[in-house]
Design a protein around this motif. Structure first.
Motif, mmCIF file in Angstrom:
data_model
loop_
_atom_site.group_PDB
_atom_site.id
_atom_site.type_symbol
_atom_site.label_atom_id
_atom_site.label_comp_id
_atom_site.label_asym_id
_atom_site.label_seq_id
_atom_site.Cartn_x
_atom_site.Cartn_y
_atom_site.Cartn_z
ATOM 1 N N SER A 135 0.826 -1.213 0.000
ATOM 2 C CA SER A 135 0.000 0.000 0.000
ATOM 3 C C SER A 135 0.857 1.258 0.000
ATOM 4 O O SER A 135 0.524 2.255 -0.644
ATOM 5 C CB SER A 135 -0.937 0.002 1.210
ATOM 6 O OG SER A 135 -1.798 -1.113 1.184
ATOM 7 N N ILE A 136 1.966 1.207 0.729
ATOM 8 C CA ILE A 136 2.857 2.364 0.807
ATOM 9 C C ILE A 136 3.657 2.533 -0.479
ATOM 10 O O ILE A 136 4.003 3.657 -0.867
ATOM 11 C CB ILE A 136 3.804 2.224 2.023
ATOM 12 C CG1 ILE A 136 3.026 2.461 3.325
ATOM 13 C CG2 ILE A 136 4.993 3.173 1.928
ATOM 14 C CD1 ILE A 136 3.835 2.204 4.581
ATOM 15 N N SER A 137 3.932 1.450 -1.178
ATOM 16 C CA SER A 137 4.881 1.460 -2.295
ATOM 17 C C SER A 137 4.429 2.269 -3.501
ATOM 18 O O SER A 137 5.197 2.463 -4.437
ATOM 19 C CB SER A 137 5.186 0.029 -2.733
ATOM 20 O OG SER A 137 4.040 -0.579 -3.314
ATOM 21 N N GLY A 138 3.197 2.726 -3.525
ATOM 22 C CA GLY A 138 2.716 3.550 -4.627
ATOM 23 C C GLY A 138 1.307 3.171 -5.035
ATOM 24 O O GLY A 138 0.945 1.993 -5.017
ATOM 25 N N THR A 139 0.516 4.174 -5.402
ATOM 26 C CA THR A 139 -0.880 3.933 -5.763
ATOM 27 C C THR A 139 -1.000 2.975 -6.940
ATOM 28 O O THR A 139 -1.764 2.007 -6.898
ATOM 29 C CB THR A 139 -1.566 5.266 -6.105
ATOM 30 O OG1 THR A 139 -1.567 6.098 -4.943
ATOM 31 C CG2 THR A 139 -2.995 5.042 -6.565
#
Length: 430
Positions: A133-137
């Motif tokens: 989830s943090i790694s990019g939309t």
């Protein structure tokens, strides 16, 4: 940015989780051969609620969904409570689903039945979903799309082969209408989450068009998919004793032991993708609230590298992890249905209030059909709320009190960065 496909898949995965693997037997018990038609009828009535949400999605372009609509129409206190209610119920459901996921894994790999390994696996999954989830939309949405294919393909294959072997059932018998309430509650749970894309509207391309289309495309697709699965279940007629795992029993009947394994793996992918979906979408509520001064300012922090709200995602994951590992999610689980219906009620009232205030050109775009849509939507919500057990009402009041305390505490560390952006006028009906 999220496009139409991504927004539709976000909605789809908020609906299709673990419930589809138990729903066919429950619906068949309640409505028999009428159950596929009952699904389609319910979807038509449910569309009135989705129409209200879709209408509001053409006005707002920020993340938040029902929380944002309530905040604009009724002020910050109600807006905070709407966000708090939605997050609390969703985090409880997410925590419970990690235990469902491990139960499916343990049915194939018994080693996951060990209590210590079970908790360690839940912790590892939470870390993995948080990282994605943090790694990019875009990366998160692509992972959700892949999971969607992996969970739907085996079910669709089962339906097609089941029809090929057994034919398409044509006999329909009307149910005993004393069972209508239980059927409706089952379907209300089965369709819940169909508006999830509104939560991440701020990261969607042309949200005032895309989110509305995604809501209706998903609702139609889900209704047809559920009806197809129900018809296939009736055609295959698996062992009626296997009421807890009806689709796995249908897979066994069609493909033998390999079919049971295929559906069990589909269930694992389904719950896992559902979990990733909420890990991606739900923290956007907290992020949007922080941007508008309803939550501590730190929750609005966006990673310069990944361009995602890392603090909001981390906070969401931390609470879900705490609830999962301690088992305390059961306290909130009873709220899932009542909270969603309460948020629907606030959303309907928000549309009425905005129409009354003559905001965003709504009066110019709402024709006579809304004299039918809004009463039907209100009737649906009020009826479903009337079915909520008393325990949920008491828990809701407790949650309300906690929300007031949190609102006061959050305000002490809040900074207003954004207002609510509305178009001034609109002349084209949507």
């Amino acid at each position: 940015m999220v496009g139409l496909l991504g927004a539709t898949v976000i909605n789809l995965n908020a609906v299709v989780g673990s419930g589809i693997f138990a729903l066919p037997a429950l619906l068949f018990t309640a409505a028999g051969t009428f159950s596929p038609i009952a699904i389609l009828i319910f979807a038509c009535f449910y569309a009135s609620i989705m129409a209200v949400i879709a209408k509001l999605s053409t006005v707002f372009r920020q993340s938040g969904g029902s929380q944002l609509y309530a905040e604009h129409a009724f002020g910050k206190v109600v807006g905070f409570q709407a966000g708090w209610f939605g997050l609390a119920a969703n985090m409880a459901g997410s925590a419970a689903n990690f235990h469902v996921l491990l139960s499916y894994l343990a049915s194939i790999f018994p080693v996951f039945g060990d209590p210590v390994l079970r908790l360690a696996s839940i912790a590892a999954l939470i870390v993995m979903f948080t990282a994605i989830s943090i790694s990019g939309t875009l990366r998160a949405v692509r992972a959700i799309e892949l999971g969607t294919v992996l969970k739907l393909a085996p079910i669709l294959l089962l339906c097609l082969v089941g029809f090929a072997q057994n034919g398409v059932p044509t006999d329909v018998a009307l149910p005993v209408f004393s069972e209508v309430e239980s059927i409706a509650l089952l379907l209300a749970f089965a369709f819940s989450g169909a508006d999830m894309a509104t939560v991440a509207a701020g990261e969607t391309k042309e949200p005032r068009k895309t989110v509305m289309l995604a809501i209706f495309i998903n609702l139609a697709g889900i209704a047809l998919f559920y009806a197809l699965v129900q018809w296939a279940y009736i055609a295959i007629a698996p062992d009626p004793a296997e009421v807890d795992v009806p689709l796995a029993a249908a897979g066994q009947a069609v493909f033998g032991p390999a079919g049971n394994l295929m559906i069990s793996l589909a269930a694992i992918f389904s719950v896992a993708t559902f979990q990733l979906n909420v890990f991606f979408a739900m923290p956007r509520i907290a992020y949007g609230m922080a941007r508008r001064g309803l939550m501590p300012h730190v929750m609005s922090y966006v990673s310069p590298r990944f361009e995602t709200p890392v603090v909001a995602i981390g906070a969401y994951a931390s609470v879900v992890g705490l609830l999962s590992l301690t088992g305390s999610f059961a306290i909130l689980a009873v709220l899932l249905v009542s909270v969603e219906q309460t948020l629907f009620a606030l959303t309907i009232l928000a549309l009425v209030v905005m129409w009354w205030r003559k905001e965003a050109g709504l009066r110019a775009t709402m024709g006579a059909r809304w004299l039918v849509i809004i009463p039907v939507a209100i009737g649906m919500v009020m009826w479903l709320l009337s079915q909520v057990p008393p325990d949920a009402a008491r828990s809701t009041l407790l949650l309300l009190g906690i929300g007031l305390v949190l609102y006061w505490a959050s305000g002490r560390a809040a900074v207003v960065q954004d207002g609510i952006d509305l178009p001034e006028t609109r002349t084209t009906p949507v």
